[in-house]
Design an enzyme around this catalytic site. Structure first.
Site, mmCIF file in Angstrom:
data_model
loop_
_atom_site.group_PDB
_atom_site.id
_atom_site.type_symbol
_atom_site.label_atom_id
_atom_site.label_comp_id
_atom_site.label_asym_id
_atom_site.label_seq_id
_atom_site.Cartn_x
_atom_site.Cartn_y
_atom_site.Cartn_z
ATOM 1 C CG ASP A 50 -9.192 -5.712 -2.205
ATOM 2 O OD1 ASP A 50 -8.966 -4.488 -2.223
ATOM 3 O OD2 ASP A 50 -10.038 -6.238 -2.945
ATOM 4 C CE LYS B 212 -14.010 -0.106 11.156
ATOM 5 N NZ LYS B 212 -13.614 0.885 10.158
ATOM 6 C CG PHE C 247 -12.210 4.505 6.720
ATOM 7 C CD1 PHE C 247 -11.940 3.674 7.788
ATOM 8 C CD2 PHE C 247 -12.200 3.952 5.436
ATOM 9 C CE1 PHE C 247 -11.656 2.318 7.596
ATOM 10 C CE2 PHE C 247 -11.912 2.601 5.234
ATOM 11 C CZ PHE C 247 -11.641 1.789 6.318
ATOM 12 C CE1 TYR D 249 -20.031 2.724 0.220
ATOM 13 C CE2 TYR D 249 -17.841 1.766 0.532
ATOM 14 C CZ TYR D 249 -18.823 2.265 -0.294
ATOM 15 O OH TYR D 249 -18.611 2.309 -1.651
ATOM 16 N N GLY E 98 -1.376 5.296 6.672
ATOM 17 C CA GLY E 98 -2.392 4.933 7.665
ATOM 18 C C GLY E 98 -2.578 3.433 7.726
ATOM 19 C CE LYS E 99 -5.714 -1.004 3.460
ATOM 20 N NZ LYS E 99 -6.243 -1.234 2.135
ATOM 21 C CB THR F 57 -0.926 0.033 1.237
ATOM 22 O OG1 THR F 57 -1.738 1.206 1.176
ATOM 23 C CG2 THR F 57 -0.153 0.063 2.528
HETATM 24 P P1 IMP Z 1 -9.180 -1.119 -0.088
HETATM 25 O O1 IMP Z 1 -9.321 -2.343 0.789
HETATM 26 O O2 IMP Z 1 -8.214 -0.145 0.468
HETATM 27 O O3 IMP Z 1 -8.972 -1.489 -1.522
HETATM 28 O O4 IMP Z 1 -10.556 -0.320 -0.131
HETATM 29 C C1 IMP Z 1 -11.673 -0.775 0.460
HETATM 30 C C2 IMP Z 1 -12.824 0.219 0.370
HETATM 31 O O5 IMP Z 1 -13.916 -0.432 0.996
HETATM 32 C C3 IMP Z 1 -12.580 1.508 1.142
HETATM 33 O O6 IMP Z 1 -12.227 2.572 0.314
HETATM 34 C C4 IMP Z 1 -13.945 1.765 1.781
HETATM 35 O O7 IMP Z 1 -14.754 2.451 0.874
HETATM 36 C C5 IMP Z 1 -14.503 0.370 1.963
HETATM 37 N N1 IMP Z 1 -14.151 -0.163 3.303
HETATM 38 C C6 IMP Z 1 -13.326 -1.199 3.603
HETATM 39 N N2 IMP Z 1 -13.248 -1.398 4.936
HETATM 40 C C7 IMP Z 1 -14.041 -0.464 5.481
HETATM 41 C C8 IMP Z 1 -14.364 -0.150 6.842
HETATM 42 O O8 IMP Z 1 -13.897 -0.741 7.830
HETATM 43 N N3 IMP Z 1 -15.221 0.880 7.013
HETATM 44 C C9 IMP Z 1 -15.759 1.577 5.985
HETATM 45 N N4 IMP Z 1 -15.479 1.353 4.713
HETATM 46 C C10 IMP Z 1 -14.626 0.321 4.453
#
Ligand code: IMP
Length: 192
Positions: free
Chosen positions: A68, A170, A147, A149, A13-14, A9
């Site tokens: 992911d 969480k 963040f 949803y 933050g991640k 990534t």
């Molecule tokens: P990625 O895993 O970074 O590719 O993106 C996952 C996408 O799914 C994020 O941009 C959010 O829109 C959504 N998402 C994944 N995990 C969460 C969470 O814990 N809360 C809210 N949205 C999430």
């Protein structure tokens, strides 16, 4: 001696979040090179996690980890799914689209899913895990933490949305928390 694990990534933050999850694992985590971009072309979370971990491992010659994740809404046949991050321009747009598409249907069940994969330096996958958190989509956002949803995702057992939970709470119920707990268990078992 700690082993280097490249996080697939560009998001610091991640990296911090993964460092917290894997604090006791004996790995030293580092960000992937900025110029190394990997397109998420898989049609499942697991496929995308494997793809990212594998590509970053091969490109850097190190072990690599990727995750992911996304939201799957039952009444929308699993959408936004792997398109969760691309379902609109901003978090507000993405939330508005899900609420618009669901309309006033009483069928509000949904789940967050997180897949994690660790690849060896040759790109082969050493370990995979997945976590799921079931919940419901509220008719309107609630809470201002988290963040994505989070404000529309309600967890009935806790009677809170993800956006109303403390980070610790969480983590204890979330898809990501569960996926990393399972991963840590597999790492400790040495079954890789
Ligand atoms: P990625 O895993 O970074 O590719 O993106 C996952 C996408 O799914 C994020 O941009 C959010 O829109 C959504 N998402 C994944 N995990 C969460 C969470 O814990 N809360 C809210 N949205 C999430």
């Amino acid at each position: 001696m700690s082993k280097l694990l490249v996080v697939a990534t560009g998001n610091p933050g991640k990296l911090r979040e993964m460092q917290a999850y894997l604090a006791d694992s004996g790995w030293e985590l580092t960000l992937k090179p900025e110029e190394l971009e990997i397109e998420e072309t898989g049609d499942t979370f697991a496929a995308n996690a494997c793809l990212k971990a594998s590509k970053v491992a091969q490109a850097t010659g190190n072990w690599a980890i990727a995750d992911d994740s996304g939201l799957q809404v039952d009444a929308l046949d699993g959408a936004p799914g792997v398109y969760s991050a691309r379902y609109g321009k901003t978090d507000g747009d993405r939330i508005a689209r899900v609420l618009r598409e669901l309309g006033d249907t009483p069928k509000r069940q949904a789940q967050f899913v997180c897949a994690v994969a660790i690849a060896r330096p040759d790109g082969t996958i050493a370990l995979e895990s997945e976590g799921v958190c079931r919940g419901e989509i509220l008719p309107a956002p609630r809470g201002d933490g988290g963040f994505g949803y989070d404000p529309i995702f309600y967890v009935p057992e806790k009677q809170l949305t993800f956006a109303e939970m403390t980070p610790d709470l969480k983590r204890s119920v979330s898809h990501r928390g569960k996926a990393f707990a399972a991963l840590l268990q597999k790492l400790k078992n040495g079954s890789w």
